[in-house]
Design an enzyme around this catalytic site. Sequence first.
Site, mmCIF file in Angstrom:
data_model
loop_
_atom_site.group_PDB
_atom_site.id
_atom_site.type_symbol
_atom_site.label_atom_id
_atom_site.label_comp_id
_atom_site.label_asym_id
_atom_site.label_seq_id
_atom_site.Cartn_x
_atom_site.Cartn_y
_atom_site.Cartn_z
ATOM 1 N N SER A 278 42.090 -14.257 19.011
ATOM 2 C CA SER A 278 42.413 -15.608 19.471
ATOM 3 C C SER A 278 43.084 -15.550 20.843
ATOM 4 O O SER A 278 42.477 -15.063 21.799
ATOM 5 C CB SER A 278 43.285 -16.307 18.420
ATOM 6 O OG SER A 278 43.428 -17.674 18.716
ATOM 7 N N ALA A 279 44.339 -16.013 20.958
ATOM 8 C CA ALA A 279 45.044 -15.883 22.238
ATOM 9 C C ALA A 279 45.101 -14.427 22.668
ATOM 10 O O ALA A 279 45.028 -14.119 23.862
ATOM 11 C CB ALA A 279 46.457 -16.452 22.115
ATOM 12 N N GLY B 275 48.270 -16.453 18.066
ATOM 13 C CA GLY B 275 49.402 -17.349 17.890
ATOM 14 C C GLY B 275 49.491 -18.379 18.995
ATOM 15 O O GLY B 275 50.554 -18.967 19.211
ATOM 16 N N GLY B 276 48.368 -18.608 19.690
ATOM 17 C CA GLY B 276 48.340 -19.635 20.711
ATOM 18 C C GLY B 276 49.241 -19.366 21.894
ATOM 19 O O GLY B 276 49.635 -20.310 22.590
ATOM 20 N N HIS C 33 38.187 -20.315 12.650
ATOM 21 C CA HIS C 33 38.925 -19.559 13.656
ATOM 22 C C HIS C 33 39.974 -18.663 12.997
ATOM 23 O O HIS C 33 40.792 -19.116 12.200
ATOM 24 C CB HIS C 33 39.609 -20.524 14.626
ATOM 25 C CG HIS C 33 40.273 -19.833 15.774
ATOM 26 N ND1 HIS C 33 39.559 -19.302 16.836
ATOM 27 C CD2 HIS C 33 41.577 -19.566 16.035
ATOM 28 C CE1 HIS C 33 40.403 -18.751 17.696
ATOM 29 N NE2 HIS C 33 41.632 -18.899 17.235
ATOM 30 N N ASP D 3 34.086 -22.275 14.205
ATOM 31 C CA ASP D 3 35.202 -22.225 15.149
ATOM 32 C C ASP D 3 34.930 -23.189 16.301
ATOM 33 O O ASP D 3 33.882 -23.097 16.952
ATOM 34 C CB ASP D 3 35.349 -20.799 15.687
ATOM 35 C CG ASP D 3 36.565 -20.605 16.585
ATOM 36 O OD1 ASP D 3 37.204 -21.606 16.968
ATOM 37 O OD2 ASP D 3 36.862 -19.443 16.907
#
Length: 336
Positions: free
Chosen positions: A175-176, A98-99, A311, A281
């Site tokens: 991701s994050a 979620g960045g 991604h 990605d």
Amino acid sequence: MSNEEATTITPPSSSDSMNDKLSRYLPISLNPDGSFTRLAEIPNTPASPDPNSPSPVLSKDIPLNPHNQTFLRLFLPRHSLRRSAAAKPPLIVYVHGGGFILSSPANPSFHNFCSEMAAYLGAVVASVKYRLAPEHRLPAAYDDTMDALYWIRASEDEWLREFADITNCFLMGTSAGGNIVYHAGLRAAAEADDLLPLKIGGLVLHHPGFGGSKRTGSEIRLADDQMLPEFVLDVVWKLSLPIGADRDHEYCNPTVGSESAALDKMKLLGWKVMVTGCDGDPLLDRQMEFAKMLEKKGVEVVRQFDEGGYHGLEIIDPTKTTPLFAGLKEFTTISQ
């Protein structure tokens, strides 16, 4: 645009405003003071702890730090209730993406992903709700993940004690969340004795989010990517890193950090690191550079890079999870 270009938040080249274009990718609106407004609440999937429910995987939420409003969502395959206590699978501690600025374990995509992973592996999954930036910039998420590990270490929760082997734990993040797992993992390696009886066998970094001040080839090639375009990456890092930090800060770019002692401890403990990614990605080159850096430090790396994709593929498209889960099952077995 050259490889040497420094990272800045550059307005889109089209006639659209930054916020108009940004809203197509993230439900946020940037404010003049550098903060942002969340435009919409992401729907939540409630936990389902009732053993009489039809769900093949049970779930429940456990508070971690009420002041920080953090919690763990535990996932337990229903068939575990009938399994011999002597046959405990590894524990997977999962950190969502979620960045650094959005989402939680209750987000339907991450809830379903963890539920399916628990079912495939036959394992308990503990998904961490951490504080979000920019209200709580990094390293807050690293701190919260460590809080979760220390809570698990001392917990008497039945699902953890009866149906999971906390002496064979793996940290996994998307991701994050992959970035968070790496940095929390460095701390966990340094504090391994304090975490006993919890023992970590390795890290799983699923499409991990790393960056740097110089653009890589994959970032340039996929600057207009439909899932993670260049300007969205710029915004996310600007909102999540410590104020004043650039993208060669160690939280963003692990290849320029000075974590040799922690990596030496990780190697000494025998941890393995699984890194997954795909050539669709923009972060692919970062992930491959990261894997090479670990190998140079003597850490054993298992790579799973696929052709095509994008991604966060397996989070967005549940039909694509089987190869990832199969690789994860093999990784957690060979690491025992």
